[in-house]
Write a protein that holds these residues in place. Sequence first.
Motif, mmCIF file in Angstrom:
data_model
loop_
_atom_site.group_PDB
_atom_site.id
_atom_site.type_symbol
_atom_site.label_atom_id
_atom_site.label_comp_id
_atom_site.label_asym_id
_atom_site.label_seq_id
_atom_site.Cartn_x
_atom_site.Cartn_y
_atom_site.Cartn_z
ATOM 1 N N GLN A 3 -38.890 43.295 -9.272
ATOM 2 C CA GLN A 3 -38.226 44.553 -9.609
ATOM 3 C C GLN A 3 -38.086 45.352 -8.314
ATOM 4 O OE1 GLN A 3 -36.990 45.342 -12.623
ATOM 5 N NE2 GLN A 3 -36.185 47.309 -11.924
ATOM 6 N N HIS A 4 -36.944 45.245 -7.678
ATOM 7 C CA HIS A 4 -36.731 45.900 -6.392
ATOM 8 C C HIS A 4 -36.466 47.396 -6.627
ATOM 9 C CE1 HIS A 4 -34.808 46.920 -2.545
ATOM 10 N NE2 HIS A 4 -35.402 45.844 -2.053
ATOM 11 N N PRO A 5 -37.027 48.278 -5.805
ATOM 12 C CA PRO A 5 -36.873 49.721 -6.050
ATOM 13 C C PRO A 5 -35.438 50.218 -5.912
ATOM 14 C CG PRO A 5 -37.988 49.297 -3.959
ATOM 15 C CD PRO A 5 -37.940 48.001 -4.682
ATOM 16 N N GLU A 6 -34.612 49.504 -5.159
ATOM 17 C CA GLU A 6 -33.217 49.915 -4.993
ATOM 18 C C GLU A 6 -32.254 49.020 -5.768
ATOM 19 O OE1 GLU A 6 -29.862 50.221 -1.432
ATOM 20 O OE2 GLU A 6 -32.015 50.397 -0.948
ATOM 21 N N PHE A 7 -32.461 47.709 -5.705
ATOM 22 C CA PHE A 7 -31.520 46.769 -6.313
ATOM 23 C C PHE A 7 -31.840 46.453 -7.772
ATOM 24 C CE2 PHE A 7 -31.435 45.240 -1.746
ATOM 25 C CZ PHE A 7 -30.275 45.936 -1.432
ATOM 26 N N GLY A 8 -33.006 46.870 -8.235
ATOM 27 C CA GLY A 8 -33.394 46.558 -9.600
ATOM 28 C C GLY A 8 -33.878 45.116 -9.710
ATOM 29 N N PRO A 9 -33.726 44.484 -10.886
ATOM 30 C CA PRO A 9 -34.202 43.106 -11.053
ATOM 31 C C PRO A 9 -33.471 42.147 -10.110
ATOM 32 C CG PRO A 9 -33.710 44.121 -13.181
ATOM 33 C CD PRO A 9 -33.151 45.029 -12.132
ATOM 34 N N VAL A 10 -34.245 41.344 -9.388
ATOM 35 C CA VAL A 10 -33.692 40.326 -8.492
ATOM 36 C C VAL A 10 -34.095 38.964 -9.030
ATOM 37 C CG1 VAL A 10 -33.554 39.463 -6.127
ATOM 38 C CG2 VAL A 10 -33.922 41.908 -6.541
ATOM 39 N N SER A 11 -33.137 38.090 -9.220
ATOM 40 C CA SER A 11 -33.399 36.776 -9.794
ATOM 41 C C SER A 11 -34.193 35.890 -8.835
ATOM 42 C CB SER A 11 -32.073 36.083 -10.130
ATOM 43 O OG SER A 11 -32.268 34.719 -10.408
ATOM 44 N N PRO A 12 -35.125 35.090 -9.360
ATOM 45 C CA PRO A 12 -35.818 34.116 -8.508
ATOM 46 C C PRO A 12 -34.846 33.166 -7.820
ATOM 47 C CG PRO A 12 -36.893 34.274 -10.641
ATOM 48 C CD PRO A 12 -35.622 35.059 -10.748
ATOM 49 N N ALA A 13 -33.728 32.854 -8.481
ATOM 50 C CA ALA A 13 -32.726 31.983 -7.864
ATOM 51 C C ALA A 13 -32.173 32.586 -6.585
ATOM 52 C CB ALA A 13 -31.592 31.718 -8.852
ATOM 53 N N GLU A 14 -32.282 33.913 -6.458
ATOM 54 C CA GLU A 14 -31.818 34.575 -5.248
ATOM 55 C C GLU A 14 -32.934 34.746 -4.231
ATOM 56 O OE1 GLU A 14 -29.388 38.618 -3.861
ATOM 57 O OE2 GLU A 14 -30.259 38.501 -5.882
ATOM 58 N N PHE A 15 -34.124 35.215 -4.667
ATOM 59 C CA PHE A 15 -35.113 35.568 -3.662
ATOM 60 C C PHE A 15 -35.999 34.404 -3.228
ATOM 61 C CE2 PHE A 15 -37.552 36.942 -7.516
ATOM 62 C CZ PHE A 15 -38.752 36.276 -7.307
ATOM 63 N N ILE A 16 -36.114 33.343 -4.012
ATOM 64 C CA ILE A 16 -36.933 32.211 -3.573
ATOM 65 C C ILE A 16 -36.290 31.490 -2.388
ATOM 66 C CG2 ILE A 16 -37.796 29.936 -4.250
ATOM 67 C CD1 ILE A 16 -38.555 31.144 -6.933
ATOM 68 N N PRO A 17 -34.984 31.196 -2.406
ATOM 69 C CA PRO A 17 -34.380 30.634 -1.192
ATOM 70 C C PRO A 17 -34.507 31.561 0.021
ATOM 71 C CG PRO A 17 -32.930 30.290 -3.065
ATOM 72 C CD PRO A 17 -34.013 31.214 -3.529
ATOM 73 N N ILE A 18 -34.433 32.859 -0.216
ATOM 74 C CA ILE A 18 -34.618 33.806 0.886
ATOM 75 C C ILE A 18 -36.033 33.700 1.429
ATOM 76 C CG2 ILE A 18 -34.774 36.268 1.445
ATOM 77 C CD1 ILE A 18 -32.432 36.732 -0.482
ATOM 78 N N ALA A 19 -37.011 33.567 0.545
ATOM 79 C CA ALA A 19 -38.396 33.411 0.985
ATOM 80 C C ALA A 19 -38.562 32.155 1.831
ATOM 81 C CB ALA A 19 -39.319 33.358 -0.234
ATOM 82 N N GLU A 20 -37.906 31.072 1.421
ATOM 83 C CA GLU A 20 -37.995 29.828 2.182
ATOM 84 C C GLU A 20 -37.362 29.973 3.555
ATOM 85 O OE1 GLU A 20 -36.232 26.933 -0.335
ATOM 86 O OE2 GLU A 20 -38.018 26.681 -1.584
ATOM 87 N N ASN A 21 -36.257 30.692 3.630
ATOM 88 C CA ASN A 21 -35.539 30.832 4.901
ATOM 89 C C ASN A 21 -36.193 31.821 5.850
ATOM 90 O OD1 ASN A 21 -33.538 28.988 4.156
ATOM 91 N ND2 ASN A 21 -32.284 30.570 3.188
ATOM 92 N N THR A 22 -37.020 32.717 5.329
ATOM 93 C CA THR A 22 -37.634 33.748 6.172
ATOM 94 C C THR A 22 -39.117 33.500 6.440
ATOM 95 O OG1 THR A 22 -38.069 35.134 4.219
ATOM 96 C CG2 THR A 22 -35.990 35.505 5.411
ATOM 97 N N GLY A 23 -39.635 32.368 5.956
ATOM 98 C CA GLY A 23 -41.035 32.054 6.205
ATOM 99 C C GLY A 23 -42.012 32.759 5.293
ATOM 100 N N THR A 24 -41.526 33.298 4.181
ATOM 101 C CA THR A 24 -42.390 34.014 3.238
ATOM 102 C C THR A 24 -42.785 33.133 2.054
ATOM 103 O OG1 THR A 24 -41.026 35.942 3.787
ATOM 104 C CG2 THR A 24 -42.666 36.264 2.093
ATOM 105 N N SER A 25 -42.284 31.916 2.018
ATOM 106 C CA SER A 25 -42.482 31.051 0.857
ATOM 107 C C SER A 25 -43.953 30.776 0.574
ATOM 108 C CB SER A 25 -41.736 29.728 1.061
ATOM 109 O OG SER A 25 -41.919 28.869 -0.039
ATOM 110 N N ALA A 26 -44.730 30.478 1.618
ATOM 111 C CA ALA A 26 -46.140 30.154 1.418
ATOM 112 C C ALA A 26 -46.899 31.338 0.827
ATOM 113 C CB ALA A 26 -46.775 29.725 2.735
ATOM 114 N N ALA A 27 -46.638 32.537 1.350
ATOM 115 C CA ALA A 27 -47.303 33.731 0.826
ATOM 116 C C ALA A 27 -46.897 33.997 -0.611
ATOM 117 C CB ALA A 27 -46.975 34.940 1.699
#
Length: 205
Positions: free
Chosen positions: A49-73
């Motif tokens: 639940q993003h404070p500005e964008f509202g609900p963000v789908s896992p289909a959107e933010f999980i690839p972003i996590a993988e590309n930015t090195g946040t996936s493990a965390a």
Amino acid sequence: SDQAQHRRLRLGADLPAALASGQLFLHYQPKTRMRDRRICGVEALVRWQHPEFGPVSPAEFIPIAENTGTSAALTRWVLQSALAQLAAWHRNHMPLEMAVNLSAADVLDTQLLQYILEALSEVKVPAGSLTLEITESVLMHEPAAARRNTSSGSAAGPALKLIARTASFSAFMRIALRGPRRALCLGDLLNAGQLGALVEVDQHH
């Protein structure tokens, strides 16, 4: 577009803080047994639940996590939160099972299995209560680099359950971890030589 690129960059920058600030949460989707329709477990699904964008789908933010090195965390946060809830249910005499989805990046994470074992030991729930789920695409595209990590030793460890989701069936693998575990990752268990011995097809799922 520039707007879409800006959104991706913003989500990538905001995700680490979201892990610590309570913006992420887990939704538990019940799983039922076919024979009696009773709830036997749940699948932990991460939501943002993003404070500005509202609900963000896992289909959107999980690839972003993988590309930015946040996936493990992110994966460790999901596992820690899911296992804490599972332990609470077990303490209240609700011996449910918990399923957690893993990504391609998780399959290559050489520290993940050790982290899972330590987390299970800390919350004191049976290893068999946790199911790790991967998708067919991970099986098909699992890179050769994952196979370079091997396990050694003879002391048998806890059993984890790995499910490979495909379009037509679910393949079940019980993973007997052996120690000492050095740089062991799930990719080691997905090579063609092991699948024949480890996979049991269950047509009821």
